[in-house]
Each structure stands twice: as structure tokens, then as C-alpha cells.
Design an enzyme around this catalytic site. Structure first.
Site, PDB file in Angstrom:
ATOM      1  N   HIS A 577      19.772 -44.656  24.846  1.00 24.63           N
ATOM      2  CA  HIS A 577      19.276 -44.973  23.505  1.00 24.63           C
ATOM      3  C   HIS A 577      18.111 -45.959  23.556  1.00 24.63           C
ATOM      4  O   HIS A 577      17.137 -45.837  22.822  1.00 24.63           O
ATOM      5  CB  HIS A 577      20.414 -45.571  22.664  1.00 24.63           C
ATOM      6  CG  HIS A 577      21.251 -44.533  21.988  1.00 24.63           C
ATOM      7  ND1 HIS A 577      22.592 -44.676  21.796  1.00 24.63           N
ATOM      8  CD2 HIS A 577      20.923 -43.334  21.459  1.00 24.63           C
ATOM      9  CE1 HIS A 577      23.067 -43.622  21.162  1.00 24.63           C
ATOM     10  NE2 HIS A 577      22.074 -42.793  20.953  1.00 24.63           N
ATOM     11  N   GLU A 813       5.263 -16.334  31.529  1.00 24.78           N
ATOM     12  CA  GLU A 813       6.229 -17.324  32.021  1.00 24.78           C
ATOM     13  C   GLU A 813       6.966 -16.809  33.248  1.00 24.78           C
ATOM     14  O   GLU A 813       7.516 -17.590  34.008  1.00 24.78           O
ATOM     15  CB  GLU A 813       7.270 -17.632  30.930  1.00 24.78           C
ATOM     16  CG  GLU A 813       6.677 -18.152  29.645  1.00 24.78           C
ATOM     17  CD  GLU A 813       7.691 -18.132  28.514  1.00 24.78           C
ATOM     18  OE1 GLU A 813       8.254 -19.191  28.226  1.00 24.78           O
ATOM     19  OE2 GLU A 813       7.921 -17.052  27.932  1.00 24.78           O
ATOM     20  N   ASP A 837       7.560 -22.972  32.619  1.00 23.51           N
ATOM     21  CA  ASP A 837       8.496 -21.935  33.059  1.00 23.51           C
ATOM     22  C   ASP A 837       7.930 -21.121  34.216  1.00 23.51           C
ATOM     23  O   ASP A 837       8.671 -20.717  35.116  1.00 23.51           O
ATOM     24  CB  ASP A 837       8.850 -21.005  31.897  1.00 23.51           C
ATOM     25  CG  ASP A 837      10.029 -21.519  31.086  1.00 23.51           C
ATOM     26  OD1 ASP A 837      10.808 -22.322  31.635  1.00 23.51           O
ATOM     27  OD2 ASP A 837      10.171 -21.137  29.921  1.00 23.51           O
ATOM     28  N   CYS A 884      -0.768 -23.060  27.670  1.00 20.81           N
ATOM     29  CA  CYS A 884      -0.137 -23.915  26.662  1.00 20.81           C
ATOM     30  C   CYS A 884       0.934 -24.816  27.258  1.00 20.81           C
ATOM     31  O   CYS A 884       1.596 -25.551  26.536  1.00 20.81           O
ATOM     32  CB  CYS A 884       0.466 -23.069  25.540  1.00 20.81           C
ATOM     33  SG  CYS A 884       1.763 -21.935  26.088  1.00 20.81           S
TER      34      CYS A 884
END
Length: 958
Positions: A577, A813, A837, A884
Site C-alpha cells: 500500500h 503479440e 506480449d 503500442c
């Protein structure tokens, strides 16, 4: 439940060979329509993988996962072999059950079977079978027998990891734990031990006294008895049926194939989890819910679940069916997060009371709604390779940690050593100590609420509320109260309970859940400060680097963050956190540094690099001067890049490249033009499908896409169709668990299962676009048939809507697409390369595996060759190629992508001005030379060294 009939049983079968028995069962299952031809091979393959002999003359051959597709319907066939057949490890099988399990209908029957193994004289009864009805009678469940009392285990009757060299020694220890009289102890040790499966043994003797039990697990894994392993033993002194419930619970573990897991539990787990929780009574209501939070039920969503349970009067309990399967109160945050619930785990709720049904409905709905979290895939794990410096840190030394928040910070260290809390261990007045504790908790809660009122950040407020739930946790208070009643002081009892709870959390297999131990210790320190009349350490008034063993979220929220230059912790993790808040606040941070840093004096000058994960202790003046100069240069460069953000991205020799923006939602489309982006190069549409109870309809999607088109004012919008699946599940689209979701049903493969979802999305996009430039691409395409299927859906809808400025492409990918790019280029309008990927699949390295982070590099020559193949195939047909993935934002990758011929780079909004400026620093001719050299390199580090050398060339870059 699946039931057997006499027609499913054959007795007197004259076979004497294991393979012949298995084939005969397979033929019988096929004859009755349960399986297709070839299932016998699956049964034999299973025998090669694992033993199927249960014990007591019974075997249960069943198929492999790979043969499951041959099962038409679940079925079980039983053969009795009067002479027995050699099966596993010298054992003979007389009763063989051939199983074809399509679902879990057979599990109750297997549990029934496992329970029969505990019966006295079972082997002789199995051998004596002559009629099918005798088999059915043998397998009949006797769990309904009346039980006057229930034999329960206590800690005094357990010996976990007992030191013994034989089963006899374990039973001797069991007799001692049971406090048997000498004659019964002797009778127990001389009784015939029964192997009930998976290394578990049953040894029992009758008693005229109170029935007794002992359970022992073996420390050694080498103990063998009658050619079978010894993992654990259940010893019983039986009278009546009091032992049956306990025996059946162990049988349930064995029927589920979890005998080894049961033997590995500690005492608390055995008592509280494995053997003391039975099924819900018949008058209780139950409801099943699947957790789709990316990190399961850690503290924040756990607190939301507890809050959802509190308004109801019913007694509500919850069990993690994919965990230890023990029941806990749904109103106790400590117990809920202790269940270790991960993404995809099934929670079974049960409730008893006047409002049981609405309570269960509310909880199931809360879980399916995400419990206040977006249902997204987990962040990649931080690199946890231990490259830290040895103990004893000298000045002018760099210490390696794990990068948790990017950026560079220089300044004096503030060493926040744990506050020494002085308190007595014992106290004489339990009531007074209880009052002290309650007062301290009340004061700590008031301070927490004051912090909550002052905090505006939504994420921080959620954390503070979660801490409030922990303070009010009933089970935590019960544990502390119990310790106070045993004579501990309030402070000693509180910290002992906190320490134990934090240790349990830190031991979680899930790295993110383990990191949440900091939350527990954070609230623990709050109360301890009140009990011990101590002020927690105050940071200096000047800017500083904060060093601590761990940093609780509430500490970070309370600070004047304008003074915090950076954070460094010995413990914690990049997903804690505190680090989430650090990234949100833009504070550079490291975690997992050498504990020796805590011995450094406060005020020591240091340089923190949140990009490469290092802390440079007391660097030389020249180093500091260079670093500050570089910081100043970078700041000036960033300001200059922003000033020129609307200038075109054109290389020094006149080559133009489009630099677009990656977006996670349509709300930020209005920032695209201001950042200088050429448009949107990737809109991830899954955001609108997640964190909701049903898929968005046409109207909802249409409104969001129109919002984006209006904000872009004529700039192109490139949209990736729905890209979810096993690693990014949707709560309203349940899917079976996949062993490797990255190689499973995701992207276009998932849409092919529900065409209406894709068709609605395509219709909304085309209707919203009208005459505005729209680019649509399909994710996870690997095969030509997938493209043809998607293209056909698009053509049908486009013929109806007739948007006038649309291009259709696919993501690259999967290496198969790059290798086959020339075929796809005949039809697609463009390719967009998802380098994250593509790298993962090319190198066979999970992108979320921190241990592989340094090897999983998109600049590996093999990945670059695939990019080059894609570009060549596209340009040969007059098509364009974009990137991208994260590689587009990497300044070392940029000249190579330009040199390989990539036409568009799509990066985060924040990086657009920087990448455009980088393009303007290079010459395309030099980029092409570098790309050719990179394609001939042997590895990614070699490629990076090549580019780094070129970046230092005068007049070439920077």
C-alpha cells in the site's frame, strides 16, 4: 450425486493383468456411451503418472487431463477380480473402479469410497465378494449412523512433524498422547495398522473408557511400512461411533487427493482448519461467490466484505473452497484476510438467522462487484533477485534494492528506526489491563478518524477505513483479551497478537498478500504508542530521504509529502500500500534493501535511484555534483520538450514518425491534443467492461466512444477490441481456471465464444465514428481463421452502419503472426505490435515473473527480427505498422524501431513530448545502421550496449 447400480458392477471377472483390466473397463465405459474410443490410453497414461491404488484391495484408475475431451458423460464401472491383479508396489487389487469424470459428480461417491477404507476387516470383505449387490452394500455410506458424541482433537493430542523412524514409534508416541492405560496402550501398538491412502495410516483399539484420539505427522519423509509411505497416523481408542466424524474428515481430504497437504499442516491449521469444521447444518443457507479481484481478498477488499456483513443479524461465516476450507466469521477482517483468498478462489458463505437470505445475496453481490476495486490483471511483480550488498555498508557505496517508484532523489537520510516500546510483560489486574487496552484502541481510532477527515486522496481514504476495520476487528480483540486473562499486560498482549497476525500474513504464498503485513503492524504501532505513552518518531522539518524497516500507509498519508524526497524500506514490497501511494504521489522509492542501512546515522547524504533500484550512500562530492547537474539538465530538458510538444516528430534527415498516446479510458482523450500526440494509438476498452456486474450495452458504449471522438477533434482513434480472458477475468463472465492463462482463452479467442459481445462493441464504435477516423484492431490473433471470423463480423455491421473512415488491423503479440505477416498483410490495413506480449511469447518468459525481469527484454534480437519481418511484409503491401507496447517508450529502443521502419509509436500521455524530442535527435540513416547491427547481435545486453555507444556519439543523439 452419481449413484451406482447393479448394472455398473461385474463380479468374478477372470482377468489377471492390470493393462487388460484397464482396457476392459475402457471398453465397457465406451459401450455404455460414457467415453469415446481411445480413453483406455488415457487410463494407462494416468497409471504411468501416479498410483491409483487406494489400499485395502481397491484401485480407482481414471484418465488424464489430456483425455478428458473423450468423455461424453460421467460414469463409473466396477469390476471384482476374485484372484486379484498385481497393481502398484506389490499390492493386489480385487475391486477396481474405472472412472470417466466429466465434472465433479463423482466426488461424493469417491468420498464414500474413501470412508470405507477405514472399516475393520475391509480387505477380507473385498476378497469375499461374489455378487454385485455385495459391492453396492460395501460402498454404501454409513455416515448417517447415530453419533452420541463427537470425538474432537486438542493440541495435547497432536504431534506435528514427530521425530520417529517407523510407524511403530509413531504409534508408541500416540499412546502416550492419548494417556491410555498400559493394557490399552499395548493393544493399540499390537493392533493391525491399516493404510487408508496417500501415506496415512489408521491404528485403533476398543476401549471401555472414554474414547480417545491422537494424530501424528512424521518429520521424516523416508518412513515406509509394508511397502507404503508413512506421512501420518490417526490413532483411536474407540467406543461407539464418536470417532466417525473425525475419521470422515480425514477421508474427505484423501478423496480429494490432499493427503500430502494434510500431513504438511501445522498444529493450528490442523485444529482450526482441517479437522474441526464440518459441513453447514441443514438449516443454514449457503451461497457461492468467485473472487475476481486481481490480488484476491487482501485487507482493503476484505474490509469492504466485513462492512457488507455487519448490517445483518444473521450469523454469517465464510470458507475458501480453494484454500484450507475452514470456516471463519465474515465479520472479522483478521480472519477473512487470513483465508488467503486469491484471484479465482471460490468463497462459500453460510448464514443462519432471520435475514440469512438477504445477507448472503448482499455478500455475493459485493464480491461480484469487486469490493471497491477495479477487477484488473495484477501488476507485474517486482524483480526480487537478491543482489544486495553484504552487511557493513561503507561510505560511497551503492546498495541494490528493488525499484518501487521511479525517479531520482538526492538528500539527507532520516533513519526511522522502530520505536522502542517499554512495557511489563505481566500484570496482576486483568480487568484494569483490559480497560487500558480499550482506551488505547479508542484513542488510536480517534486519531485515525482525524487523519481520514484531513485526507482527500480516495485511495488513501480507503486505506484509512481499512485500518479502522482492523482496529475494530472482533477476533483480534478476542485474541488479546485471552492473553490478558492469562496474565499478560495490555501492551504485551496487544503486541503479541499483532506480531502473530502480521507473521501469518507475511507467510502468505501470495507476495502481495504477504506485503499487507505492514498494515497490521501499522495499526499495532498506533495502539502501542498510546499504551506506552510514546510519540512515534517525527521526521525532520527539512527535505529528506526516509529510511525505515517498513513504512505504514497511514504514516505516509500523515506526512508533509513536499518534504519527502524519496522512500527506502528494508521490508515491504513494490506492491505494498505504501508503494502504491508513493507512485501516486510521484515519490521515488526502493524496497528490499540491505538491513544494514538502518545502522546509518541520520543526516547521511545519499542518492536514491528509483529507476535502477539503487541507493548510493554518501557519494563523493564529484558524484553528487554530477548527479545534481544531470537532474537539472533533465528538468530543463523536460521543460523544453513540453514547450516543443506540438512540433512534429521528424528526424534530422527529414523522416516523419507519428507519436500517439496509449489510453486506459476515454475520459483522458481530451488531454491527447494538449500533450502533442498525433491521436490515440491504443485505447484499451476492457476498462468499461470491468468493475461492473454486467457487460455495457450499446447505449453505454456509444456514449463513451462519442466522448473520445469529440475530444480528439479529428485526430484518429485506434481501439483495441475487448482483451480479457484467464489472466484478466470478468466477474459476470465465469471461465474455468486455466493452468496458463497467457496461453489460454483470451482476446479474440474469448470473443469467439460470445460473438454478441464483440458485435455490440463493433456496432457502437462504427456508429460513434461516423466520418471521423477510426482504427480497430483485434487482440491475440494467432491463426488466419481467427482473423477471418472477426473480419466477417465487422463486414456485416459495417454494411449496416457504413462508417466512412475506418481501418481494420490486428495486434502482433504472437510470434506466429509475425512469421506469417505476409499472408495477413494481404487483408489487414495495419499491424500494431504489442511488444510486452510479443517478448513474453518469443522468449517463453512470463512478463510478471520478477525473477526473469532482467532476461525478458524486448530488445532481444529475436524480438527485433520479428518486428522487422512484420514491417517488411506490411510495407510490401503499402500497409503501416505501429508499436503500442512499452518498448515504444524506451529511449534505447527508439532508434532501433525507427531503423526497422516502424511508422507509429504509441506511448503514455506523459511520455509523448519526450519521445517526440528523442525522434528529433536522431538521423534515420544512423538508426538503420544501428538496426542492422542489432539484428546480428547475440543478446539484449549486447543490443543495449550498441545503442548506448551510439548515444554517446557527438551529433548523433542527445
Amino acid at each position: 450425486m452419481l449413484s451406482l447400480t447393479a448394472q455398473d458392477v461385474k463380479t468374478g471377472v477372470p482377468l489377471a493383468d492390470k493393462a487388460a483390466v484397464i482396457q476392459a473397463l475402457a471398453d465397457w465405459l465406451q459401450q455404455d456411451g460414457h467415453v469415446a474410443a481411445g480413453y483406455g490410453a488415457g487410463l494407462l497414461a494416468r497409471e504411468a503418472q501416479a498410483a491409483t491404488y487406494l489400499g485395502q484391495g481397491i484401485a480407482i484408475p481414471h484418465g488424464t487431463q489430456e483425455s478428458r475431451h473423450l468423455i461424453e458423460k460421467t460414469g463409473i464401472k466396477v469390476m471384482h477380480l476374485p484372484d486379484g491383479v498385481p497393481w502398484d508396489d506389490g499390492e493386489k487389487a480385487y475391486l477396481v473402479l474405472g472412472i470417466a469424470a466429466r465434472s465433479d459428480e463423482h466426488l461424493d461417491l469417491l468420498k464414500q469410497l474413501a470412508r470405507t477404507l477405514s472399516r475393520d476387516g475391509l480387505l477380507e470383505r473385498v476378497k469375499a465378494i461374489r455378487e454385485p449387490q455385495q459391492v453396492l452394500q460395501l460402498l454404501q455410506d454409513d455416515s448417517g449412523s447415530s453419533v452420541a458424541t463427537e470425538l474432537m482433537l486438542s493440541v495435547e493430542q497432536l504431534a506435528v512433524k514427530a521425530d520417529a523412524g517407523s510407524l511403530e514409534q509413531l504409534v508408541e508416541q500416540a499412546a502416550t498422547l492419548m494417556s491410555l492405560i498400559p493394557s490399552e496402550a499395548t493393544a493399540l501398538q499390537q493392533s493391525d495398522a491399516m493404510h487408508i491412502g496417500q501415506g496415512w495410516w489408521l491404528q485403533q483399539t476398543p476401549t471401555s473408557e472414554q474414547p480417545r484420539v491422537a494424530l501424528l505427522t512424521a518429520a521424516s519423509t523416508d518412513i515406509v511400512h509394508r511397502q507404503q509411505p508413512v506421512n501420518g497416523v490417526l490413532a483411536l481408542a474407540v467406543k461407539g461411533m464418536a470417532h466417525k466424524t473425525l475419521l470422515n474428515k480425514i477421508a474427505d481430504w484423501l478423496a480429494a487427493g490432499r493427503g500430502a497437504e494434510l500431513a504438511g499442516l501445522n498444529s493450528a491449521e490442523l485444529l482450526l482448519n482441517a479437522l474441526q469444521c464440518g459441513p453447514a447444518p441443514a438449516n443454514r443457507h449457503q451461497r457461492l461467490a468467485v473472487v475476481r479481484n486481481s490480488h484476491g481478498l487482501h485487507a482493503r477488499p476484505g474490509a469492504m466484505l466485513v462492512q457488507a456483513a455487519k448490517p445483518f443479524e444473521a450469523d454469517i461465516q465464510v470458507c475458501n473452497l480453494d484454500g484450507d476450507q475452514h470456516w471463519v466469521s465474515a465479520r472479522s477482517l483478521m480472519q477473512v484476510i487470513g483465508l488467503g483468498v486469491k484471484n479465482g478462489h471460490r468463497l462459500l458463505f453460510r448464514a443462519e438467522g432471520p435475514d440469512a437470505e438477504p445477507a448472503l445475496n448482499a455478500l455475493a453481490e459485493a464480491v461480484s462487484g469487486g469490493l471497491g476495486e477495479e477487477l484488473v490483471s495484477p501488476e507485474p511483480k517486482a524483480d526480487t533477485v537478491d543482489t544486495r550488498e553484504p552487511q557493513g555498508i561503507a561510505l560511497n557505496t551503492r546498495v541494490q534494492g528493488v525499484a518501487a517508484s521511479p525517479g531520482v532523489a538526492i538528500g539527507p537520510i532520516f533513519v526511522d528506526a522502530p520505536a522502542p516500546f517499554d512495557y511489563p510483560q505481566q500484570a496482576g489486574d486483568a480487568e484494569a489491563e483490559q480497560q487500558k487496552l480499550e482506551g488505547a484502541i479508542k484513542q488510536a481510532g480517534a486519531e485515525l478518524n482525524a487523519t481520514l477527515r484531513q485526507t482527500r486522496d480516495t485511495q488513501a481514504r480507503d486505506m484509512m477505513r481499512m485500518h479502522g476495520e482492523l482496529l475494530a476487528d472482533v477476533s483480534l480483540m478476542q485474541g488479546v483479551t485471552g492473553r490478558i486473562r492469562q496474565g499478560l499486560s495490555a501492551a504485551a498482549a496487544w503486541w503479541s497478537e499483532i506480531d502473530a497476525a502480521a507473521a501469518r500474513q507475511a507467510a502468505s504464498d501470495d507476495a502481495l498478500l504477504a506485503e499487507r503485513a505492514a498494515d497490521i503492524r501499522d495499526i499495532g504501532r498506533r495502539v502501542m504508542a498510546v499504551l506506552c505513552h510514546r510519540r512515534l518518531p517525527s521526521p525532520p522539518t527539512h527535505p529528506y530521504l526516509w529510511l525505515a524497516q517498513d513504512i505504514g500507509p497511514s504514516q505516509l498519508v500523515n506526512l508533509d509529502t513536499s518534504r519527502v524526497l524519496g522512500l527506502v524500506t528494508v521490508g515491504g514490497g513494490a506492491s505494498s500500500h505504501s508503494m502504491i501511494l508513493a507512485r501516486a504521489l510521484g515519490i521515488p522509492a526502493l524496497v528490499a534493501v540491505d538491513e544494514a542501512v538502518m545502522t546509518l546515522p541520520s543526516g547521511t547524504e545519499a542518492m536514491l535511484n528509483g529507476d535502477d533500484g539503487t541507493l548510493w550512500i554518501a557519494p563523493e562530492a564529484a558524484v553528487l555534483e554530477q548527479a545534481r547537474a544531470r537532474q537539472q539538465e533533465e528538468q530543463e530538458r523536460a521543460e523544453q520538450d513540453w514547450t516543443h510538444r506540438h512540433d512534429a516528430a521528424i528526424t534530422r534527415d527529414g523522416h516523419r514518425v507519428a507519436v500517439a498516446a496509449n489510453l486506459g479510458d476515454t475520459a483522458r482523450a481530451k488531454e491527447v491534443a494538449d500533450a502533442g500526440a498525433a491521436g490515440v494509438g491504443l485505447l484499451r476498452t476492457e476498462f468499461m467492461f470491468m468493475a461492473r456486474r454486467s457487460a455495457p450495452d450499446l447505449t453505454e458504449q456509444l456514449a463513451l466512444y462519442r466522448q473520445a471522438f469529440d475530444a480528439l477533434e479529428g485526430k484518429p482513434l485506434l481501439v483495441r477490441t475487448l482483451d480479457v480472458g484467464g489472466d484478466k477475468p470478468l466477474p459476470y463472465w465465469p471461465m474455468p481456471k486455466e493452468d496458463n492463462p497467457f496461453l489460454g482463452v483470451r482476446g479474440i479467442r474469448l470473443c469467439m465464444q460470445k460473438p454478441d459481445v464483440l458485435e455490440t462493441q463493433l456496432r457502437a464504435l462504427l456508429m460513434a465514428a461516423g466520418d471521423k477516423p477510426l482504427r480497430i484492431m483485434f487482440p491475440m490473433v494467432a491463426d488466419w481463421s481467427e482473423w477471418c471470423w472477426a473480419k466477417a463480423r465487422f463486414d456485416i455491421i459495417q454494411a449496416e452502419v457504413q462508417a466512412t473512415n475506418v481501418q481494420l488491423g490486428i495486434m502482433v503479440e504472437v510470434p506466429a503472426v509475425a512469421l506469417n505477416a505476409a499472408v495477413f498483410a494481404e487483408e489487414v490495413d495495419f499491424f500494431s505490435i504489442g511488444t510486452n506480449d510479443l517478448t513474453q511469447y518469443t522468449l517463453a518468459m512470463d512478463r510478471g515473473n520478477g525473477g526473469l525481469a532482467r532476461l525478458s527484454d524486448g530488445l532481444h534480437p529475436s524480438v527485433l527480427r520479428l518486428i522487422k519481418m512484420t514491417v517488411n511484409a506490411a510495407h510490401a503491401k503499402g500497409k503501416w505498422v505501429g508499436v503500442c507496447g512499452e518498448l515504444g517508450s524506451d529511449p534505447q529502443a527508439l532508434p532501433l524501431l525507427l531503423g526497422l521502419g516502424v511508422d507509429e509509436l504509441s506511448v503514455s500521455l506523459k511520455r509523448v513530448p519526450f519521445i517526440k524530442a528523442q525522434v528529433r535527435d536522431w538521423r534515420l540513416s544512423r538508426c538503420r545502421q544501428l538496426a542492422e547491427q542489432a539484428l546480428r547481435a547475440v543478446d539484449a545486453p549486447g543490443v543495449r550496449r550498441l545503442v548506448a555507444a551510439a548515444q554517446r556519439e557527438p551529433g548523433t543523439a542527445q
